[in-house]
Scaffold this motif. Structure first.
Motif, PDB file in Angstrom:
ATOM      1  N   LEU A 236      11.652  -5.568  -2.748  1.00 34.14           N
ATOM      2  CA  LEU A 236      10.730  -5.235  -1.661  1.00 34.14           C
ATOM      3  C   LEU A 236      10.584  -3.728  -1.482  1.00 34.14           C
ATOM      4  O   LEU A 236       9.532  -3.254  -1.051  1.00 34.14           O
ATOM      5  CB  LEU A 236      11.218  -5.878  -0.360  1.00 34.14           C
ATOM      6  CG  LEU A 236      11.134  -7.409  -0.301  1.00 34.14           C
ATOM      7  CD1 LEU A 236      11.696  -7.911   1.015  1.00 34.14           C
ATOM      8  CD2 LEU A 236       9.697  -7.876  -0.479  1.00 34.14           C
ATOM      9  N   LYS A 237      11.639  -2.977  -1.810  1.00 34.53           N
ATOM     10  CA  LYS A 237      11.532  -1.528  -1.643  1.00 34.53           C
ATOM     11  C   LYS A 237      10.456  -0.950  -2.561  1.00 34.53           C
ATOM     12  O   LYS A 237       9.762   0.007  -2.189  1.00 34.53           O
ATOM     13  CB  LYS A 237      12.876  -0.858  -1.913  1.00 34.53           C
ATOM     14  CG  LYS A 237      13.382  -1.017  -3.337  1.00 34.53           C
ATOM     15  CD  LYS A 237      14.689  -0.272  -3.532  1.00 34.53           C
ATOM     16  CE  LYS A 237      15.165  -0.366  -4.980  1.00 34.53           C
ATOM     17  NZ  LYS A 237      16.434   0.381  -5.168  1.00 34.53           N
ATOM     18  N   ASN A 238      10.299  -1.556  -3.762  1.00 37.13           N
ATOM     19  CA  ASN A 238       9.237  -1.094  -4.657  1.00 37.13           C
ATOM     20  C   ASN A 238       7.859  -1.439  -4.100  1.00 37.13           C
ATOM     21  O   ASN A 238       6.912  -0.651  -4.207  1.00 37.13           O
ATOM     22  CB  ASN A 238       9.410  -1.727  -6.038  1.00 37.13           C
ATOM     23  CG  ASN A 238      10.690  -1.283  -6.719  1.00 37.13           C
ATOM     24  OD1 ASN A 238      11.287  -0.278  -6.328  1.00 37.13           O
ATOM     25  ND2 ASN A 238      11.120  -2.015  -7.730  1.00 37.13           N
ATOM     26  N   VAL A 239       7.758  -2.624  -3.492  1.00 36.14           N
ATOM     27  CA  VAL A 239       6.477  -3.026  -2.908  1.00 36.14           C
ATOM     28  C   VAL A 239       6.117  -2.121  -1.733  1.00 36.14           C
ATOM     29  O   VAL A 239       4.985  -1.641  -1.609  1.00 36.14           O
ATOM     30  CB  VAL A 239       6.542  -4.501  -2.462  1.00 36.14           C
ATOM     31  CG1 VAL A 239       5.226  -4.914  -1.807  1.00 36.14           C
ATOM     32  CG2 VAL A 239       6.848  -5.403  -3.648  1.00 36.14           C
ATOM     33  N   TYR A 240       7.098  -1.873  -0.851  1.00 37.53           N
ATOM     34  CA  TYR A 240       6.835  -1.029   0.319  1.00 37.53           C
ATOM     35  C   TYR A 240       6.526   0.410  -0.093  1.00 37.53           C
ATOM     36  O   TYR A 240       5.670   1.073   0.500  1.00 37.53           O
ATOM     37  CB  TYR A 240       8.043  -1.053   1.260  1.00 37.53           C
ATOM     38  CG  TYR A 240       8.312  -2.411   1.860  1.00 37.53           C
ATOM     39  CD1 TYR A 240       7.275  -3.325   2.037  1.00 37.53           C
ATOM     40  CD2 TYR A 240       9.596  -2.790   2.246  1.00 37.53           C
ATOM     41  CE1 TYR A 240       7.513  -4.579   2.582  1.00 37.53           C
ATOM     42  CE2 TYR A 240       9.837  -4.040   2.785  1.00 37.53           C
ATOM     43  CZ  TYR A 240       8.791  -4.934   2.958  1.00 37.53           C
ATOM     44  OH  TYR A 240       9.023  -6.169   3.497  1.00 37.53           O
ATOM     45  N   ARG A 241       7.233   0.900  -1.116  1.00 36.29           N
ATOM     46  CA  ARG A 241       6.974   2.265  -1.575  1.00 36.29           C
ATOM     47  C   ARG A 241       5.554   2.382  -2.131  1.00 36.29           C
ATOM     48  O   ARG A 241       4.843   3.357  -1.872  1.00 36.29           O
ATOM     49  CB  ARG A 241       7.990   2.658  -2.650  1.00 36.29           C
ATOM     50  CG  ARG A 241       7.836   4.104  -3.117  1.00 36.29           C
ATOM     51  CD  ARG A 241       8.743   4.431  -4.282  1.00 36.29           C
ATOM     52  NE  ARG A 241      10.137   4.307  -3.927  1.00 36.29           N
ATOM     53  CZ  ARG A 241      10.960   3.410  -4.439  1.00 36.29           C
ATOM     54  NH1 ARG A 241      10.515   2.545  -5.330  1.00 36.29           N
ATOM     55  NH2 ARG A 241      12.225   3.362  -4.078  1.00 36.29           N
ATOM     56  N   LYS A 242       5.147   1.367  -2.895  1.00 39.01           N
ATOM     57  CA  LYS A 242       3.800   1.384  -3.463  1.00 39.01           C
ATOM     58  C   LYS A 242       2.741   1.334  -2.363  1.00 39.01           C
ATOM     59  O   LYS A 242       1.740   2.071  -2.405  1.00 39.01           O
ATOM     60  CB  LYS A 242       3.639   0.205  -4.416  1.00 39.01           C
ATOM     61  CG  LYS A 242       2.300   0.162  -5.128  1.00 39.01           C
ATOM     62  CD  LYS A 242       2.232  -1.016  -6.088  1.00 39.01           C
ATOM     63  CE  LYS A 242       0.887  -1.061  -6.794  1.00 39.01           C
ATOM     64  NZ  LYS A 242       0.796  -2.217  -7.729  1.00 39.01           N
ATOM     65  N   ASN A 243       2.971   0.481  -1.360  1.00 42.52           N
ATOM     66  CA  ASN A 243       2.012   0.394  -0.251  1.00 42.52           C
ATOM     67  C   ASN A 243       1.941   1.702   0.532  1.00 42.52           C
ATOM     68  O   ASN A 243       0.856   2.141   0.949  1.00 42.52           O
ATOM     69  CB  ASN A 243       2.397  -0.752   0.678  1.00 42.52           C
ATOM     70  CG  ASN A 243       2.272  -2.106  -0.004  1.00 42.52           C
ATOM     71  OD1 ASN A 243       1.547  -2.239  -0.991  1.00 42.52           O
ATOM     72  ND2 ASN A 243       2.976  -3.104   0.510  1.00 42.52           N
ATOM     73  N   LEU A 244       3.101   2.333   0.725  1.00 44.73           N
ATOM     74  CA  LEU A 244       3.119   3.594   1.467  1.00 44.73           C
ATOM     75  C   LEU A 244       2.376   4.691   0.713  1.00 44.73           C
ATOM     76  O   LEU A 244       1.609   5.463   1.308  1.00 44.73           O
ATOM     77  CB  LEU A 244       4.566   4.015   1.729  1.00 44.73           C
ATOM     78  CG  LEU A 244       4.762   5.344   2.472  1.00 44.73           C
ATOM     79  CD1 LEU A 244       4.102   5.297   3.851  1.00 44.73           C
ATOM     80  CD2 LEU A 244       6.244   5.675   2.601  1.00 44.73           C
ATOM     81  N   VAL A 245       2.589   4.758  -0.593  1.00 45.75           N
ATOM     82  CA  VAL A 245       1.896   5.774  -1.392  1.00 45.75           C
ATOM     83  C   VAL A 245       0.392   5.549  -1.358  1.00 45.75           C
ATOM     84  O   VAL A 245      -0.397   6.505  -1.248  1.00 45.75           O
ATOM     85  CB  VAL A 245       2.429   5.752  -2.839  1.00 45.75           C
ATOM     86  CG1 VAL A 245       1.575   6.635  -3.734  1.00 45.75           C
ATOM     87  CG2 VAL A 245       3.876   6.215  -2.880  1.00 45.75           C
ATOM     88  N   GLU A 246      -0.029   4.297  -1.424  1.00 42.74           N
ATOM     89  CA  GLU A 246      -1.461   4.009  -1.371  1.00 42.74           C
ATOM     90  C   GLU A 246      -2.056   4.395  -0.018  1.00 42.74           C
ATOM     91  O   GLU A 246      -3.168   4.934   0.060  1.00 42.74           O
ATOM     92  CB  GLU A 246      -1.690   2.523  -1.653  1.00 42.74           C
ATOM     93  CG  GLU A 246      -1.390   2.122  -3.091  1.00 42.74           C
ATOM     94  CD  GLU A 246      -1.582   0.634  -3.321  1.00 42.74           C
ATOM     95  OE1 GLU A 246      -1.857  -0.076  -2.317  1.00 42.74           O
ATOM     96  OE2 GLU A 246      -1.456   0.186  -4.475  1.00 42.74           O
ATOM     97  N   LYS A 247      -1.319   4.144   1.068  1.00 45.76           N
ATOM     98  CA  LYS A 247      -1.814   4.522   2.397  1.00 45.76           C
ATOM     99  C   LYS A 247      -1.899   6.034   2.551  1.00 45.76           C
ATOM    100  O   LYS A 247      -2.846   6.568   3.144  1.00 45.76           O
ATOM    101  CB  LYS A 247      -0.910   3.931   3.472  1.00 45.76           C
ATOM    102  CG  LYS A 247      -1.008   2.419   3.601  1.00 45.76           C
ATOM    103  CD  LYS A 247      -0.097   1.897   4.695  1.00 45.76           C
ATOM    104  CE  LYS A 247      -0.197   0.380   4.818  1.00 45.76           C
ATOM    105  NZ  LYS A 247       0.706  -0.143   5.884  1.00 45.76           N
ATOM    106  N   LEU A 248      -0.897   6.738   2.016  1.00 42.70           N
ATOM    107  CA  LEU A 248      -0.921   8.202   2.101  1.00 42.70           C
ATOM    108  C   LEU A 248      -2.079   8.784   1.299  1.00 42.70           C
ATOM    109  O   LEU A 248      -2.737   9.740   1.733  1.00 42.70           O
ATOM    110  CB  LEU A 248       0.405   8.771   1.601  1.00 42.70           C
ATOM    111  CG  LEU A 248       1.635   8.488   2.475  1.00 42.70           C
ATOM    112  CD1 LEU A 248       2.896   9.015   1.812  1.00 42.70           C
ATOM    113  CD2 LEU A 248       1.468   9.117   3.852  1.00 42.70           C
ATOM    114  N   LYS A 249      -2.328   8.201   0.122  1.00 39.46           N
ATOM    115  CA  LYS A 249      -3.452   8.683  -0.677  1.00 39.46           C
ATOM    116  C   LYS A 249      -4.775   8.391   0.015  1.00 39.46           C
ATOM    117  O   LYS A 249      -5.709   9.199  -0.034  1.00 39.46           O
ATOM    118  CB  LYS A 249      -3.425   8.027  -2.058  1.00 39.46           C
ATOM    119  CG  LYS A 249      -2.299   8.530  -2.954  1.00 39.46           C
ATOM    120  CD  LYS A 249      -2.364   7.874  -4.318  1.00 39.46           C
ATOM    121  CE  LYS A 249      -1.274   8.407  -5.238  1.00 39.46           C
ATOM    122  NZ  LYS A 249      -1.318   7.771  -6.581  1.00 39.46           N
TER     123      LYS A 249
END
Length: 282
Positions: A236-249
């Protein structure tokens, strides 16, 4: 009347509830058709008669009595020890039976074991020599097929029996499927070997070659690994990290950069909370 009804019910139930086969239980139900084809060739297909001479036809006449008798070609039960899979016995195996050694003594148990010998065979496709344990029948079959590779490729799995022979056959088929890369240094010889043995590839597909020569346990392990690789869980940490990066971008914020002021402020704040840190001298 009641008994006939019970018998009819039993017959109907026997047709309805059939015993599940080997390929219908558990993870074995996910085995591909390619392995089922190999299993039928290895375990279901009737092997050639080695320890008895089969008789042709359905009936025969007794020479003494003139009585007509049915012909029954019943194979002799064979024992396949673990050592069989370490060599190539040419269809021979251990026979268990009884032997009457003296006329006035009862018979005693006896094992008939084939004569084994160590010899060297050459594989043209693999371009190597192999030291294997064989029998006289194996050597005779290799000579009859004009080569070790032809013997393995022409003989079905039910007659090869041993895992060593099946593994070598699979390796030879894989080598042919890849175009004989072991002769890459000699293109002319590579073409000659491939042209001589390429006819055997018409009987197999790449998937069948991939599943050929696997034991039951190896096939189940392969299915389990494929299933595990297909359903591998994602942390889940990989999923959350990916979602966070997409939101920041999407928001136009670069989370990888931070200003020097923020770093210095955080450092000074942490230093105040550390009781073992050096205090500023007045």
């Amino acid at each position: 009347m009641a008994s006939s009804r019970i018998q009819a019910t039993v017959r109907q139930l026997s047709k309805t509830y059939k015993k599940k086969g080997r390929f219908e239980l558990g993870i074995a139900s996910e085995l591909p058709a390619a392995y089922k084809k190999f299993w039928r060739e290895w375990k279901v297909l009737k092997p050639a008669a080695v320890h008895f001479v089969p008789q042709e036809g359905k009936w025969k006449r007794d020479e003494l009595t003139g009585e007509t008798l049915p012909i029954q070609n019943i194979p002799i039960p064979l024992k396949h020890p673990a050592e069989l899979h370490e060599g190539i016995w040419g269809g021979e195996a251990v026979i268990k039976g009884f032997q009457k050694r003296e006329q006035h003594r009862r018979r005693v148990p006896h094992y008939w074991v084939p004569v084994l010998k160590r010899t060297v065979v050459k594989s043209e496709v693999l371009n190597t020599h192999l030291s294997v344990t064989v029998t006289d029948r194996t050597i005779r079959l290799i000579n009859d097929h004009y080569g070790f590779d032809h013997y393995l490729l022409k003989t079905p799995a039910c007659d090869l029996v041993s895992m060593l022979a099946l593994k070598l056959k699979k390796q030879i088929l894989t080598e042919l499927m890849n175009g004989c890369p072991r002769y890459a240094h000699d293109p002319q010889r590579q073409k000659e070997v491939y042209e001589e043995y390429k006819t055997y590839l018409s009987s197999y597909t790449p998937e069948e070659i991939d599943w050929y020569g696997l034991s039951w346990y190896e096939a189940l392990c392969k299915v389990a690994k494929q299933k595990e690789a297909a359903n591998r869980p994602i942390p889940l940490k990989n999923v959350y990290r990916k979602n966070l990066v997409e939101k920041l971008k999407a928001a136009g914020i670069d989370g990888t950069k931070s200003s020097a002021d923020e770093i210095s402020t955080t450092t000074s704040w942490l230093s105040k909370m550390n009781p073992f840190g050096k205090k500023d001298e007045a």
